[in-house]
Design a protein around this motif. Structure first.
Motif, PDB file in Angstrom:
ATOM      1  N   SER A 299       0.917  -1.190   0.070  1.00 16.06           N
ATOM      2  CA  SER A 299      -0.059   0.033  -0.115  1.00 16.06           C
ATOM      3  C   SER A 299       0.917   1.266   0.069  1.00 16.06           C
ATOM      4  O   SER A 299       0.561   2.307  -0.564  1.00 16.06           O
ATOM      5  N   GLY A 300       2.039   1.142   0.674  1.00 16.35           N
ATOM      6  CA  GLY A 300       2.717   2.362   0.696  1.00 16.35           C
ATOM      7  C   GLY A 300       3.653   2.776  -0.473  1.00 16.35           C
ATOM      8  O   GLY A 300       3.698   3.748  -1.028  1.00 16.35           O
ATOM      9  N   ILE A 301       3.817   1.610  -1.222  1.00 13.87           N
ATOM     10  CA  ILE A 301       4.579   1.748  -2.381  1.00 13.87           C
ATOM     11  C   ILE A 301       3.598   2.200  -3.645  1.00 13.87           C
ATOM     12  O   ILE A 301       3.857   3.117  -4.447  1.00 13.87           O
ATOM     13  N   LEU A 302       2.273   1.825  -3.506  1.00  9.04           N
ATOM     14  CA  LEU A 302       1.011   2.218  -4.504  1.00  9.04           C
ATOM     15  C   LEU A 302       0.956   3.806  -4.051  1.00  9.04           C
ATOM     16  O   LEU A 302       0.624   4.587  -5.094  1.00  9.04           O
ATOM     17  N   ARG A 303       0.876   4.435  -2.764  1.00  6.52           N
ATOM     18  CA  ARG A 303       0.699   5.675  -2.485  1.00  6.52           C
ATOM     19  C   ARG A 303       1.819   6.477  -2.895  1.00  6.52           C
ATOM     20  O   ARG A 303       1.706   7.566  -3.421  1.00  6.52           O
ATOM     21  N   LEU A 304       3.015   5.776  -2.795  1.00  4.82           N
ATOM     22  CA  LEU A 304       4.479   6.745  -3.005  1.00  4.82           C
ATOM     23  C   LEU A 304       4.364   6.944  -4.601  1.00  4.82           C
ATOM     24  O   LEU A 304       4.741   7.808  -5.129  1.00  4.82           O
ATOM     25  N   PHE A 305       3.932   5.892  -5.356  1.00  3.97           N
ATOM     26  CA  PHE A 305       4.039   6.058  -7.075  1.00  3.97           C
ATOM     27  C   PHE A 305       2.837   6.518  -7.643  1.00  3.97           C
ATOM     28  O   PHE A 305       2.890   6.681  -8.993  1.00  3.97           O
TER      29      PHE A 305
END
Length: 312
Positions: A299-305
């Protein structure tokens, strides 16, 4: 051939007999290097900036990522320099420092994996007291303890390297400095430096593994006592990423140890390849393992990118 090399330098090597292929070997190693920097750097950035990840489990993961980055940044610049630029000379001081950091960070990685096992042990065996036991202060103390243990345990053998005379060929068998590689060139009594890693450091890493193993036996015992099958699966799922990282690290260590200790008749290129696997495989795999198996990291990676307008 090496007669013009100064006594204050060592000579690094790439893949002996494959010098014409060095530029081709450079390419996959560079890709792995960049992947490790991006993968572990992304984990550190996420854990630092995403408040959903400000938990002990992810603080320990940040320690693991920082350790993996340290191992890679310590070794790969000289490896790539040898393969692409044919830059082979390294001073004694730089070589000993590199060996110190490589071995210190390896012991530290074992300690971090042990700390992560402790985190899972508390989370599953004593969930109601998890936040009161693993406070930020306690996590910081564990991190400092892991770093101190690793730093001090390697120091005795590396300090002694400065005292030895080196009157042999000064040619190392890798593109980076390892303690066991350097002492082969020393013209002195190396009994302590030969025995200490086997008795002291190996026993330390083995003890870490045994504690991790027994902690998971207790974790499994606790999980099997949970009535709901769904809750059992959920509890075990929180351990899968850590177990995979344990296997990646310790299997690599065991394979490298057996290759160096009992692989006298194995081609030298196998020794070199195993050394690269040792310094590259765990740092390369750990970010992928946690990205694939941990929903919060996903989820953090999706929010980051994700782009701001993509949510419209």
């Amino acid at each position: 051939m090496w007669g013009n090399i100064s006594a204050s330098t060592f000579q690094l090597t790439g893949f002996p007999g494959m010098e014409k292929a060095h530029h081709w070997i450079f390419i996959p190693l560079l890709v792995a290097y960049i992947s490790i920097l991006l993968g572990n750097g992304t984990l550190l950035f996420l854990i630092r900036n995403d408040h959903n990840l400000h938990e002990p489990m992810y603080y320990f993961l940040a320690m693991l990522a920082a350790t993996d980055l340290g191992v890679t940044l310590t070794t790969m610049p000289t490896v790539l320099g040898v393969l692409w630029l044919n830059h082979r000379e390294i001073g004694h001081g730089a070589c000993f420092s590199q060996a110190y950091f490589i071995h210190t960070l390896s012991v530290m990685e074992s300690g971090v994996l042990l700390a992560m096992a402790y985190d899972r042990f508390i989370a599953i065996r004593n969930p109601l007291r998890y936040t009161s036991i693993l406070t930020n202060t306690q996590v910081m103390k564990i991190g400092v303890g892991v770093l101190t243990r690793a730093s001090l345990s390697i120091m005795p053998i590396v300090v002694r390297l400065h005292w030895f005379p080196y009157c042999r060929s000064h040619v190392l068998s890798h593109a980076f400095c390892l303690h066991q590689d350097v002492i082969k060139l020393a013209c002195a009594d190396i009994t302590f430096n030969h025995l200490y890693p086997v008795v002291g450091l190996f026993a330390m890493v083995l003890l870490d593994f045994l504690i991790i193993f027994f902690s998971y036996i207790l974790i499994l015992k606790t999980v099997m006592g949970i009535a709901s099958g769904q809750e059992r699966a959920k509890a075990l799922n929180t351990c899968v990423s850590h177990i995979c990282c344990i296997l990646v690290f310790y299997v690599t260590v065991v394979c490298l140890t057996f290759t160096h200790r009992f692989g006298n008749h194995v081609p030298h290129v196998v020794h070199i390849t195993m050394s690269y696997i040792y310094v590259l495989f765990p740092p390369f795999m750990n970010p992928f393992i946690y990205s694939i198996k941990t929903k919060q990291i996903q989820s953090g990676i999706l929010r980051l990118f994700s782009l701001p307008h993509s949510r419209a």
